[in-house]
Write a protein that holds these residues in place. Sequence first.
Motif, PDB file in Angstrom:
ATOM      1  N   TYR A 141     -79.567  37.374 -24.807  1.00 26.33           N
ATOM      2  CA  TYR A 141     -79.037  38.591 -24.199  1.00 26.33           C
ATOM      3  C   TYR A 141     -77.993  38.361 -23.112  1.00 26.33           C
ATOM      4  O   TYR A 141     -77.123  39.203 -22.896  1.00 26.33           O
ATOM      5  CB  TYR A 141     -80.193  39.419 -23.624  1.00 26.33           C
ATOM      6  N   THR A 183     -72.741  39.560 -21.117  1.00 29.06           N
ATOM      7  CA  THR A 183     -73.932  40.169 -21.693  1.00 29.06           C
ATOM      8  C   THR A 183     -73.689  40.344 -23.185  1.00 29.06           C
ATOM      9  O   THR A 183     -72.537  40.482 -23.623  1.00 29.06           O
ATOM     10  CB  THR A 183     -74.217  41.540 -21.056  1.00 29.06           C
ATOM     11  N   SER A 184     -74.763  40.302 -23.982  1.00 24.62           N
ATOM     12  CA  SER A 184     -74.655  40.399 -25.445  1.00 24.62           C
ATOM     13  C   SER A 184     -73.636  39.402 -25.980  1.00 24.62           C
ATOM     14  O   SER A 184     -72.630  39.769 -26.604  1.00 24.62           O
ATOM     15  CB  SER A 184     -74.267  41.819 -25.861  1.00 24.62           C
TER      16      SER A 184
END
Length: 230
Positions: A141, A183-184
């Motif tokens: 993540y 993020t991601s």
Amino acid sequence: MAPSLRFLLLLPATFFFMQTLAEAATCSDCFIQSQAAYYPNSDEYGTDTGRCGYGSFGATLNGGDVAAVSALYRDGVGCGSSGNTDFILSRRAFSRMGQTTDAAASLLALGVVDIEYRRVSCSYPYKNITIKIDQNSNYPYYLAFVIWHQQGRRDITAVQLCETQNFACKLLDRSYGAVWTTTSPPSGPLSLRMLFSDENGDETWVVPVNNIPQDWKAGETYDTGVQVNS
């Protein structure tokens, strides 16, 4: 001497003088006057919590002869380089400016000294640029990492992560210091692209030979297989 001839002689001299001033103002090899101090409450090698994000690894750079800076920091772009500011050194680095043991003790007693400095090329013989995954990373993540062992005098001003299968790339954020985050993050093995910029504004993308593995882990280091030499 005729006025027109005097003007013709004066014009090249004026141009040369102006050119000399311009070169002096942009001289990347000129020495800059500044000051240096040291961490009074630190151990010999400084602290583990520097703003560049190197952690305890920072104390091993250059044998512990390292310094922290303020304006040079430049939101992290300047981590490891030079500019107009004061230096905060480890006790070890500060004392090593003295040529003898007695001179080193005298420097430590002063606490702050006037210095002159200039930026020089970093050198890491037999080492490639290395990616250290930050401990705060959370697979899959959140990914954060620092870049180690960057040679030369150029700055890394942008970093991209690309999926190796469809080549979709994502521009990373510089959260602080030399820490790049996203993020991601893309999935699968990740190809890294680093934008190197020099003092003249020239930019070059460098693509490592080795990819970051699909199952990257917090705390791990990955050799990129490449190095810069300028």
